[in-house]
Structures are given as structure tokens and as C-alpha cells.
Design a protein around this motif. Structure first.
Motif, PDB file in Angstrom:
ATOM      1  N   ASN A 118       0.830  -1.212   0.000  1.00  0.00           N
ATOM      2  CA  ASN A 118       0.000   0.000   0.000  1.00  0.00           C
ATOM      3  C   ASN A 118       0.864   1.261   0.000  1.00  0.00           C
ATOM      4  OD1 ASN A 118      -1.154  -2.359   1.470  1.00  0.00           O
ATOM      5  ND2 ASN A 118      -3.002  -1.150   1.292  1.00  0.00           N
ATOM      6  N   VAL A 170      -5.136   2.510   3.354  1.00  0.00           N
ATOM      7  CA  VAL A 170      -6.062   1.466   2.880  1.00  0.00           C
ATOM      8  C   VAL A 170      -7.293   2.050   2.186  1.00  0.00           C
ATOM      9  CG1 VAL A 170      -5.424  -0.417   4.415  1.00  0.00           C
ATOM     10  CG2 VAL A 170      -6.924   1.376   5.263  1.00  0.00           C
ATOM     11  N   LYS A 217     -11.098   3.740   1.425  1.00  0.00           N
ATOM     12  CA  LYS A 217     -12.475   3.347   1.790  1.00  0.00           C
ATOM     13  C   LYS A 217     -12.962   2.256   0.846  1.00  0.00           C
ATOM     14  CE  LYS A 217     -13.618   7.682   3.889  1.00  0.00           C
ATOM     15  NZ  LYS A 217     -14.158   8.989   3.832  1.00  0.00           N
ATOM     16  N   ASP A 218     -13.935   1.484   1.321  1.00  0.00           N
ATOM     17  CA  ASP A 218     -14.498   0.437   0.451  1.00  0.00           C
ATOM     18  C   ASP A 218     -15.552   1.034  -0.491  1.00  0.00           C
ATOM     19  OD1 ASP A 218     -16.846   0.710   1.841  1.00  0.00           O
ATOM     20  OD2 ASP A 218     -16.567  -1.104   3.048  1.00  0.00           O
ATOM     21  N   GLU A 219     -16.177   0.185  -1.283  1.00  0.00           N
ATOM     22  CA  GLU A 219     -17.121   0.682  -2.306  1.00  0.00           C
ATOM     23  C   GLU A 219     -18.339   1.361  -1.685  1.00  0.00           C
ATOM     24  OE1 GLU A 219     -17.512  -3.709  -1.589  1.00  0.00           O
ATOM     25  OE2 GLU A 219     -15.868  -2.336  -2.004  1.00  0.00           O
ATOM     26  N   LYS A 227     -16.987   3.132   3.348  1.00  0.00           N
ATOM     27  CA  LYS A 227     -16.583   2.821   4.737  1.00  0.00           C
ATOM     28  C   LYS A 227     -15.054   2.663   4.799  1.00  0.00           C
ATOM     29  CE  LYS A 227     -17.824  -0.346   8.432  1.00  0.00           C
ATOM     30  NZ  LYS A 227     -16.989  -1.494   8.512  1.00  0.00           N
ATOM     31  N   GLN A 228     -14.467   3.274   5.829  1.00  0.00           N
ATOM     32  CA  GLN A 228     -13.016   3.167   6.002  1.00  0.00           C
ATOM     33  C   GLN A 228     -12.607   1.697   6.137  1.00  0.00           C
ATOM     34  OE1 GLN A 228     -10.384   5.497   6.138  1.00  0.00           O
ATOM     35  NE2 GLN A 228      -9.108   3.671   6.283  1.00  0.00           N
ATOM     36  N   ARG A 229     -11.581   1.280   5.368  1.00  0.00           N
ATOM     37  CA  ARG A 229     -11.095  -0.105   5.475  1.00  0.00           C
ATOM     38  C   ARG A 229     -10.228  -0.262   6.718  1.00  0.00           C
ATOM     39  NH1 ARG A 229     -10.289   0.320  -0.286  1.00  0.00           N
ATOM     40  NH2 ARG A 229     -11.705  -1.074  -1.366  1.00  0.00           N
ATOM     41  N   GLY A 230     -10.109  -1.479   7.163  1.00  0.00           N
ATOM     42  CA  GLY A 230      -9.226  -1.809   8.279  1.00  0.00           C
ATOM     43  C   GLY A 230      -8.019  -2.581   7.769  1.00  0.00           C
ATOM     44  N   GLU A 262      -7.641  -5.475   6.824  1.00  0.00           N
ATOM     45  CA  GLU A 262      -7.884  -6.361   5.675  1.00  0.00           C
ATOM     46  C   GLU A 262      -7.555  -5.654   4.363  1.00  0.00           C
ATOM     47  OE1 GLU A 262     -10.187  -4.912   7.435  1.00  0.00           O
ATOM     48  OE2 GLU A 262     -11.495  -3.883   6.006  1.00  0.00           O
ATOM     49  N   GLY A 263      -7.460  -4.309   4.419  1.00  0.00           N
ATOM     50  CA  GLY A 263      -7.125  -3.540   3.213  1.00  0.00           C
ATOM     51  C   GLY A 263      -5.626  -3.481   2.947  1.00  0.00           C
TER      52      GLY A 263
END
Ligand SMILES: Cc1cc2nc3c(=O)[nH]c(=O)nc-3n(C[C@H](O)[C@H](O)[C@H](O)COP(=O)(O)OP(=O)(O)OC[C@H]3O[C@@H](n4cnc5c(N)ncnc54)[C@H](O)[C@@H]3O)c2cc1C
Length: 381
Positions: free
Chosen positions: A235, A300, A302-304, A307-310, A312-313
Motif C-alpha cells: 500500500n 487502505v 475506503k471500500d465501495e 466505509k473506512q477499510r481496516g 484487511e485492506g
């Protein structure tokens, strides 16, 4: 015709390689580097491959494990003299694997007495000594600070891709005629048998880092490790970040740096004094990743659903542990004589081997020249 100066440098870390490189610029030096580990090896006994590595002055003055005094100013001098070289490499020699990065340092006063707070203390002062050395030094306005943050500075620094940079140092040495050998020494005197010429060397330069604790003839009991655990990810953080500490433990740290030339991003870390554990601790790895995302959510994104990724991103390349070679009383850069052979010591660079490298190794090279002049007063050195 004057004979050449035969030199064996022990150590293939950033300190041995930089010292050999500087010594190899003098054509009258004939150098063999002998080391147990070389660039490309990932081993707990080889610190340099694990480093970030960036230029973040200055831990030395403030560490409770160091005495502060004249040596403290030597440390600042080494960093001051190293910066222009790293800046030039980043600017003009991309093949060295160094690039410029914005560096953000974040200070919370509550960390002041923790191991990491003390390690970072000078770095986190609002008016650090190095503010005129690095470009673009700026303090964040109070109104821009998060509630728990007491001050925040940013400046332009560099980050090195350690494996690429170490290999570049090897290639520069090879270009200057340095010969490389693998060897493991029980006693420093054994290094007198490995010079490529087959002859006894005039001088041995000891750059064995933490190895100096056990190396016969040296056995420096002032050496001790500060364990650093990291997670290397794919990342992109966009900038480097360093925090004075965290709420997870006094000897845990939070820093982020992206290596040049596709080297990935280092998420750190820890500063565990006297811990020799070579294996990454999974729970610490999770804490490191969580802390880094908190400081730098864009790592990481945000997801689609927005939401902020954790964690797992994060796209993990590897977990790692390195042992910073610290020394009570400070780095040893000193002439010596062991069993009748001249020796120059250059070890004990803690968490600052890269950022002090050129300044410190130039002084070690000057001591080598002095030692050779004492041995061969009439020779052309
Ligand atoms: C996680 C982490 C992050 C870091 N980040 C930074 C940073 O951002 N900036 C920075 O400036 N520094 C950083 N450091 C510190 C830096 O990595 C060290 O200061 C530096 O690598 C020390 O280099 P060295 O050459 O002295 O030791 P090493 O790299 O350990 O090399 C020692 C060499 O000596 C050889 N050797 C030892 N004993 C023997 C023997 N008996 N016989 C033969 N060979 C022997 C070894 O094989 C090796 O080749 C970091 C360190 C860690 C662990």
C-alpha cells in the motif's frame, strides 16, 4: 613505488559497505570486505536489510541508554554531513534506490518518558537542531492538530530501499576494485588471513554491528539490541509518518515509510530494549497495522460503500524483525591494536546507521588513514 595499503573490512552492512566505499576512492588502498551476511540475506544477525530506511534525526542525544556529552555533538555532525550525500543521491542517482518523501512527525507530550518517546524526543521538539538542515521544515498550526497531539512538524526527507541501496554500495565498491568474500570469524585476528592478495593486511576495519558483542578480541559488553518489528506492505501512504508513541505499550512505536523503487511500505514498529527474539510476534503485527491505519487512513482507503477499510485492506509482502545495534556510551569509532594488527572500530549505530552513515564512515576512513600513516610513515598514503 609505494606499496598499496592492504585493508580488510569486516561487515557487509550499511556501515561496512559505506566505509569500504569511501576507502576505495583512494587508489592506494587495496580492500577486501569479508562478512557473514551480505545484501540479499534476511537474517536476524544482519540489521541493515530490515531498516526502513529514512533520515529522521536524532535519537542519540536523548536516549537514556546513552551518555550525553561530546559524543552527542559527533552524532549531530555525522547526520549533518550525511544529509547532503543522501540528498545528492536522491536527486542525481536514482539507481541508488533513494527518493524524497514528505515526512510528518507527530508529538504527544504524554509519550515523553516512554522508550519510544525518548528515542524520538529531539525529532519531536518544535525547534529541533536539524530544522535548518532538511528542506521545507514547517510546524503545523495548533488549530490543525488532532486533540491528543501537542505539536506536529513536516519536512522533506529521503527514504532508501535498503536492499537496492546496499547492492548499489556493493556495485560502487566493485567498480573501485574492492573484493568481496564470505567469512565468519570467531576472533577478529582471523580476518588477517582473508585479504585477496594472500598477504597479511596492514589494517582491519571492524564494522560488525551487534556482532561486536561476541567477536573474539572485541567482545564489547556495552553492545545490546533494540528489537524492531515491521510489516512490509504494497500500500502507498503518500508520505512518511512518525509518532512519538502509542497507547499499546511503552516500547511500541508507530511509523510509516515508503521505500524507493518499488521496495514497498514499511509499517513499524517497536523499540524493545534487550529483546533478542527473531520471530515476528503476530499480536504485535496486528497492533502495528491498526496504529498505522489510524495515523494514515489513506493507506487502505475506503471500500465501495464509502466505509473506512481496516487491516484487511493491507496487502502484506512480509513480516520482519531486526535488531538495532545499540551501545551504552555511544557508537564506537576508534583506533585500536589487536594482537599486533592495527584496527579501526566502527560499530554501534543503533537506529541511525543509514542517516549517520556517510558522516560517521568518513571519520572512520580518516582514522584508517591515520593508522596506516603510523604503520607506514614513509609510504605514500
Ligand atoms: C526495523 C528497523 C528500522 C530501522 N530504520 C532505520 C532508519 O530509518 N534509518 C536509519 O538510519 N537506520 C535505521 N535502522 C538502523 C540501521 O538499520 C542500523 O543502524 C544499521 O543497519 C547498522 O548497520 P551495521 O552495518 O553496523 O550492522 P549490520 O547491518 O548488522 O551488519 C553487520 C555485518 O557484520 C557482519 N558480521 C558480524 N559479525 C561477524 C563475524 N563474527 N564474522 C563475519 N562477519 C560478521 C554481518 O554478517 C554483517 O555483514 C533501523 C533498524 C531496524 C531494525
Amino acid at each position: 613505488m609505494a606499496s598499496t595499503n592492504k585493508i580488510v573490512v569486516i561487515g557487509g552492512g550499511v556501515i561496512g559497505l559505506t566505509t569500504a566505499y569511501l576507502l576505495s576512492k583512494d587508489k592506494s588502498n587495496e580492500i577486501t570486505v569479508a562478512a557473514k551476511h551480505m545484501p540479499g540475506d534476511y537474517d536476524i544477525e544482519y540489521c541493515s536489510m530490515w531498516a526502513g530506511a529514512n533520515f529522521l534525526p536524532d535519537e542519540y542525544f536523548v536516549s537514556p541508554w546513552y551518555s550525553v556529552g561530546a559524543e552527542g555533538s559527533a552524532h549531530a555532525r555525522w547526520e549533518t554531513n550525511t544529509w547532503p550525500v543522501l540528498e545528492d543521491l536522491a536527486q542525481n542517482h536514482p539507481e541508488a534506490g533513494i527518493h524524497f518523501q514528505k515526512s510528518v512527525v507527530i508529538n504527544r507530550k504524554k509519550d515523553a518518558e516512554s522508550a519510544t518517546g525518548l528515542w524520538f524526543k529531539e525529532l519531536l521538539r518544535p525547534d529541533p537542531w536539524y530544522k535548518d538542515i532538511v528542506p521545507d521544515f514547517k510546524l503545523a498550526a495548533d488549530c490543525d492538530l488532532k486533540p491528543e497531539v501537542d505539536n506536529e512538524a513536516s519536512f522533506t526527507s529521503v527514504c532508501m530501499n535498503a536492499p537496492v541501496y546496499l547492492s548499489w554500495l556493493v556495485s560502487q565498491c566493485c567498480k573501485n576494485g574492492v573484493v568481496f568474500k564470505r567469512a565468519t570469524f570467531k576472533h577478529i585476528s582471523e580476518a588477517a588471513t582473508v585479504h585477496a592478495s594472500g598477504q597479511k593486511p596492514d589494517l582491519i576495519v571492524n564494522c560488525t554491528g551487534l556482532g561486536s558483542l561476541k567477536l573474539g578480541g572485541v567482545q564489547d559488553s556495552k553492545m545490546y539490541p533494540a528489537r524492531g518489528q515491521v510489516v512490509v506492505v504494497r500500500n502507498d501512504p503518500g508520505a512518511m509518518y512518525s509518532l512519538s508513541g502509542c497507547d499499546d505499550g511503552d516500547d511500541e512505536a508507530c511509523y510509516i515509510m515508503m521505500r524507493a523503487a518499488g521496495g514497498g511500505t514499511i509499517l513499524g514498529g517497536s523499540y524493545q530494549i534487550n529483546s533478542w527474539d527473531s520471530q515476528p510476534e503476530p499480536s504485535l503485527a496486528v497492533r502495528i497495522m491498526k496504529r498505522c491505519i489510524e495515523v494514515c487512513p489513506q493507506l487502505v482507503g475506503k471500500d465501495e460503500n464509502g466505509k473506512q477499510r481496516g487491516i484487511e485492506g493491507l496487502d502484506i509482502i512480509r513480516h520482519g524483525v531486526g535488531l538495532r545495534p545499540l551501545r551504552h556510551g555511544g557508537t564506537r569509532v576508534e583506533k585500536d591494536n589487536i594482537d599486533g594488527t592495527a584496527v579501526v572500530h566502527n560499530y554501534g549505530h543503533g537506529g541511525f546507521g543509514y542517516q549517520t552513515s556517510f558522516g560517521c564512515c568518513a571519520e572512520a576512513a580518516a582514522l584508517a588513514k591515520e593508522a596506516l600513516a603510523e604503520i607506514k610513515p614513509k609510504a605514500r598514503l
